[in-house]
Each structure stands twice: as structure tokens, then as C-alpha cells.
Scaffold this active site. Structure first.
Site, PDB file in Angstrom:
ATOM      1  N   ALA A   1       0.877  -1.166   0.000  1.00  0.00           N
ATOM      2  CA  ALA A   1       0.000   0.000   0.000  1.00  0.00           C
ATOM      3  C   ALA A   1       0.915   1.217   0.000  1.00  0.00           C
ATOM      4  CB  ALA A   1      -0.895  -0.014   1.226  1.00  0.00           C
ATOM      5  N   ASP A   2       0.773   2.075  -1.004  1.00  0.00           N
ATOM      6  CA  ASP A   2       1.631   3.257  -1.136  1.00  0.00           C
ATOM      7  C   ASP A   2       0.940   4.472  -0.512  1.00  0.00           C
ATOM      8  OD1 ASP A   2       3.491   1.763  -2.560  1.00  0.00           O
ATOM      9  OD2 ASP A   2       2.701   2.360  -4.521  1.00  0.00           O
TER      10      ASP A   2
ATOM     11  N   GLY B   1       7.409   1.302 -15.482  1.00  0.00           N
ATOM     12  CA  GLY B   1       8.327   0.172 -15.637  1.00  0.00           C
ATOM     13  C   GLY B   1       7.632  -1.149 -15.314  1.00  0.00           C
ATOM     14  N   ASP B   2       6.808  -1.140 -14.282  1.00  0.00           N
ATOM     15  CA  ASP B   2       6.083  -2.365 -13.918  1.00  0.00           C
ATOM     16  C   ASP B   2       5.034  -2.709 -14.965  1.00  0.00           C
ATOM     17  OD1 ASP B   2       7.552  -2.430 -11.571  1.00  0.00           O
ATOM     18  OD2 ASP B   2       6.028  -1.324 -10.435  1.00  0.00           O
TER      19      ASP B   2
ATOM     20  N   GLY C   1      11.756   5.140 -24.704  1.00  0.00           N
ATOM     21  CA  GLY C   1      11.394   3.814 -25.206  1.00  0.00           C
ATOM     22  C   GLY C   1      12.221   2.718 -24.577  1.00  0.00           C
TER      23      GLY C   1
ATOM     24  N   ALA D   1      -0.175   4.035 -19.212  1.00  0.00           N
ATOM     25  CA  ALA D   1      -0.026   4.174 -17.756  1.00  0.00           C
ATOM     26  C   ALA D   1       0.565   5.532 -17.377  1.00  0.00           C
ATOM     27  CB  ALA D   1       0.843   3.047 -17.200  1.00  0.00           C
TER      28      ALA D   1
ATOM     29  N   ASP E   1       2.139  11.224 -14.963  1.00  0.00           N
ATOM     30  CA  ASP E   1       2.789  10.543 -13.828  1.00  0.00           C
ATOM     31  C   ASP E   1       3.308   9.192 -14.333  1.00  0.00           C
ATOM     32  OD1 ASP E   1       3.588   9.383 -11.456  1.00  0.00           O
ATOM     33  OD2 ASP E   1       1.563   9.089 -10.672  1.00  0.00           O
TER      34      ASP E   1
HETATM   35  N1  LIG Z   1       6.917   9.746 -20.647  1.00  0.00           N
HETATM   36  C1  LIG Z   1       6.693   8.569 -21.237  1.00  0.00           C
HETATM   37  N2  LIG Z   1       6.049   8.512 -22.425  1.00  0.00           N
HETATM   38  C2  LIG Z   1       5.818   7.332 -23.039  1.00  0.00           C
HETATM   39  N3  LIG Z   1       6.208   6.130 -22.533  1.00  0.00           N
HETATM   40  C3  LIG Z   1       6.846   6.127 -21.360  1.00  0.00           C
HETATM   41  C4  LIG Z   1       7.124   7.326 -20.629  1.00  0.00           C
HETATM   42  N4  LIG Z   1       7.773   6.994 -19.490  1.00  0.00           N
HETATM   43  C5  LIG Z   1       7.897   5.650 -19.510  1.00  0.00           C
HETATM   44  N5  LIG Z   1       7.349   5.123 -20.623  1.00  0.00           N
HETATM   45  C6  LIG Z   1       7.306   3.716 -21.033  1.00  0.00           C
HETATM   46  O1  LIG Z   1       7.465   2.918 -19.879  1.00  0.00           O
HETATM   47  C7  LIG Z   1       8.656   2.134 -19.980  1.00  0.00           C
HETATM   48  C8  LIG Z   1       9.288   2.001 -18.622  1.00  0.00           C
HETATM   49  O2  LIG Z   1       9.633   3.274 -18.108  1.00  0.00           O
HETATM   50  P1  LIG Z   1      11.031   3.503 -17.349  1.00  0.00           P
HETATM   51  O3  LIG Z   1      11.022   4.891 -16.790  1.00  0.00           O
HETATM   52  O4  LIG Z   1      12.141   3.130 -18.252  1.00  0.00           O
HETATM   53  O5  LIG Z   1      10.929   2.430 -16.177  1.00  0.00           O
HETATM   54  P2  LIG Z   1      11.139   2.650 -14.601  1.00  0.00           P
HETATM   55  O6  LIG Z   1       9.792   3.080 -14.112  1.00  0.00           O
HETATM   56  O7  LIG Z   1      11.541   1.302 -14.127  1.00  0.00           O
HETATM   57  O8  LIG Z   1      12.205   3.704 -14.432  1.00  0.00           O
HETATM   58  C9  LIG Z   1       9.506   2.832 -21.036  1.00  0.00           C
HETATM   59  O9  LIG Z   1      10.353   1.898 -21.684  1.00  0.00           O
HETATM   60  C10 LIG Z   1       8.453   3.396 -21.971  1.00  0.00           C
HETATM   61  O10 LIG Z   1       8.044   2.402 -22.892  1.00  0.00           O
END
Ligand SMILES: Nc1ncnc2c1ncn2[C@@H]1O[C@H](COP(=O)(O)OP(=O)(O)O)[C@@H](O)[C@H]1O
Ligand SMILES: [Mg+2]
Length: 329
Positions: free
Chosen positions: A33-34, A277-278, A251, A308, A272
Site C-alpha cells: 500500500a503506497d 516500468g512495472d 522507449g 499508464a 505521472d
Molecule cells: N513519458 C513517457 N512517455 C511514453 N512512454 C513512457 C514514458 N515513461 C515511460 N514510458 C514507457 O514505460 C517504460 C518504462 O519506463 P522507465 O522509466 O524506463 O521504467 P522505470 O519506471 O523502471 O524507471 C519505457 O520503456 C516506456 O516504454
């Protein structure tokens, strides 16, 4: 580096495959729970500051990965533990709503996993993690659910559970011929040899990869100028022929047996990126369970994770296949 042009129509067809697949994916790990508050600035030691209203949202890396996969229609079996507090019902209720099978989640005395997060007006944060029940996901417990792990098409692991448990789960899967995807997060610089030997694919973000391989991040943030073939070689030396490196808004890159594939970002108005990543990892799991190749699964994940980024929270921001399709149509 290879740049395939995979059309949106192809991605949507692959997204349908994730939903249509009868093959289950298993996730072993954490649910939290965050508790998040927003402040003007982060408090210093001994200091009290005022915050905006508290939000309590479902999180935990494994729970998030399970939730995003189930939201897009994949069959997901969650293994982990909740406590005997009100957050237990909250966490399981949200996962159930997403469509995750939580029937084998362990109930233990004491609090569920929680994080206490403070975010300041610049988006800078501090996070305090209290593992609670996540610390009680034991080797015995996963050993008691061999059938779930061995019966899955793919297993997803992160490092928010005790390392012995993570290794035990990987071993069960590996011995049963189930593909294992490991997310080296929260980051551990030296993955135990037993874990590497019993897993197939490594997923890390750009910062984790740089620390893991001891390489500098490009000063100008230009990841396309980086020698990915050399990174693939280093990953292979580390023990992984297959790896996914996420690059935030830039990406991702998929390394598959020496071939590097560039998966471009999907452009959105991001509000947000918590839990992106998840979402990416959970979608990869769904794609692999549906029989997609790693790079094709990553293209689907780029859309689902981008969706997301358009909503607040982690699980709270995950879309169904229809919602993802609608946003990009
Ligand atoms: N601002 C964004 N716009 C579009 N896709 C995003 C964005 N931020 C993250 N993503 C997508 O989510 C994936 C995971 O985000 P990332 O920041 O690399 O992971 P983490 O949350 O583990 O740091 C990215 O590879 C991309 O595909
Ligand atoms: Mg990131």
C-alpha cells in the site's frame, strides 16, 4: 541495431493475442500500500512540514506487474503475502478487480507491505519501504506452490522479496522449463549466480543497466549513440542472452541472442510515470505467455506503459486493452 517497423494494427492484434491466450503467467513477489503525500519541500531531519491530502494507492512491483497484465486480459496468478491489517483486503481487492487470481496469496500476522512516499513541488521524492508481509514470502511457501509456477508459461520476479525466495521460485520454474523474467529492481549490483543460472531474461531500466555493467550513461541522454552490440556482449558475459532495457520516455531496447532491437517510445501527454516500468514488465510477461517473441511483446508493452503514463498512480493508471486501443486510435 535493428529498427523494425511494427504497425499500430500489428500491435493491437498482438494485444488481442495477450487477452485470448489461455496460458497463465505467474508473478511471485511484493504487494504494497503506497501512502503518498505532497509537500512544498521535503522535510529535513527533525523537521515537520505540512502536506496536501494523503493518498493511499495499491502498489508493489509484483502486484503492479500482475495487475497490468490482468487488465489487458492475460491470465495471471499472483503468489505473495499480505498481512492481517485493512491493507490486506485493500490490496487483494484491487488485484481481484484487475482480474488477478489471488487465491493462493499467503495471509500472515502483522502489517502488509507499505511505502511512505513524500513528493515535493519539483517532483523530487523520498520513499521509505516497510516490507511487512512481503518479507514473509518464504522458500517453503513457493515450494508449496510448485504446481502454480510449473504450470505457468512464464514467471515474473522482482527483488522486493527475500532473495532466497526469489532464487527458489526461479529454480522451480527453470526446472519445469518455464521461462523466467527477472527485474533487477530494487537494484542489486551483484545478482546471485543461482538466480542468473535459473533465469532467462533480465529487465532493467537505463540507470540499473549502467550500474550493473559499470558503464557511463550518455551525457546528452542520446541512447541511440550508444554501442548496443557491446552492451549485448556484456549482458551475455553477465549471463543473459535476452534482456530488455527501458529508457523512460525514450522507449526501450531489446537484446535477443546478440541482436539489438530498438523499440521506439509511444508519444503521450505524460502526467505521472510511476509504475510505467512495472506496466512494461507485466505486459512483456503477458506477451511471452501468449507466445509472442520478446521484441513483439516489447512493442505491445510500449503502448500499455505509455497509457499508464497518462494517469496518476501505479495500478490506478493501468488500462484495459480497450482503453489502450481507444487512446491511440
Ligand atoms: N513519458 C513517457 N512517455 C511514453 N512512454 C513512457 C514514458 N515513461 C515511460 N514510458 C514507457 O514505460 C517504460 C518504462 O519506463 P522507465 O522509466 O524506463 O521504467 P522505470 O519506471 O523502471 O524507471 C519505457 O520503456 C516506456 O516504454
Ligand atoms: Mg525511469
Amino acid at each position: 541495431m535493428q529498427v523494425e517497423h511494427i504497425s499500430k494494427e500489428q500491435v493491437f492484434a498482438d494485444l488481442d493475442r495477450c487477452a485470448a491466450s489461455e496460458r497463465t503467467l505467474a508473478v511471485v513477489g511484493s504487494m504494497n500500500a503506497d501512502y503518498t503525500v505532497t509537500t512544498e519541500r521535503l522535510p529535513g531531519p527533525g523537521e515537520t512540514v505540512n502536506a496536501g491530502p494523503l493518498t493511499v494507492l495499491p502498489g508493489g512491483k509484483s502486484g503492479n506487474q500482475a495487475a497490468t497484465a490482468a487488465r489487458i486480459g492475460a491470465k495471471v496468478h499472483m503468489l505473495g503475502a499480505v498481512g492481517d491489517d485493512a491493507n490486506a483486503d485493500f490490496l487483494l481487492g484491487r488485484l481481484r478487480e484487475a482480474g488477478v487470481d489471488v487465491g493462493d496469496v499467503l495471509h500472515v500476522p502483522g502489517p502488509s507491505g507499505t511505502t511512505v512516499i513524500t513528493v515535493d513541488s519539483h517532483g523530487e521524492n523520498t520513499i521509505v519501504y516497510s516490507p511487512g508481509s512481503n518479507a514473509k514470502v518464504s522458500v517453503e511457501y513457493v515450494g508449496g506452490h510448485k504446481d502454480v509456477i510449473a504450470g505457468a508459461a512464464v514467471l515474473g520476479l522482482c527483488l522486493e522479496s527475500p532473495m532466497d525466495t526469489v532464487i527458489a521460485a526461479a529454480r522451480i520454474a527453470h526446472e519445469a522449463g518455464v521461462k523466467v523474467l527477472v527485474n533487477d529492481s530494487p537494484f542489486v549490483p551483484e545478482l546471485p549466480a543461482d538466480l542468473v543460472a535459473n533465469s532467462d531474461i533480465l529487465l532493467v531500466n537505463e540507470h540499473e543497466m549502467s550500474q550493473l555493467l559499470g558503464i557511463d550513461e550518455p551525457a546528452d541522454g542520446d541512447w541511440d549513440a550508444v554501442d548496443w552490440e557491446a552492451i549485448a556482449e556484456r549482458m551475455r558475459g553477465f549471463g543473459y542472452d535476452q534482456a530488455v532495457i527501458t529508457l523512460g520516455g525514450d522507449g526501450s531496447v531489446v537484446i535477443d541472442h546478440g541482436v539489438c532491437h530498438r523499440v521506439p517510445p509511444v508519444k503521450v501527454r505524460a502526467v505521472d510515470t510511476t509504475g510505467c516500468g512495472d506496466s512494461f514488465m507485466g505486459t512483456i510477461l503477458a506477451g511471452l505467455a501468449a507466445g509472442l517473441e520478446l521484441v513483439r511483446a516489447a512493442h505491445v508493452a510500449a503502448y500499455v506503459a505509455a497509457y499508464a503514463a497518462t494517469g496518476y498512480g501505479a495500478q490506478a493508471s493501468y488500462g484495459t486493452a480497450d482503453q489502450v486501443r481507444a487512446l491511440f486510435s
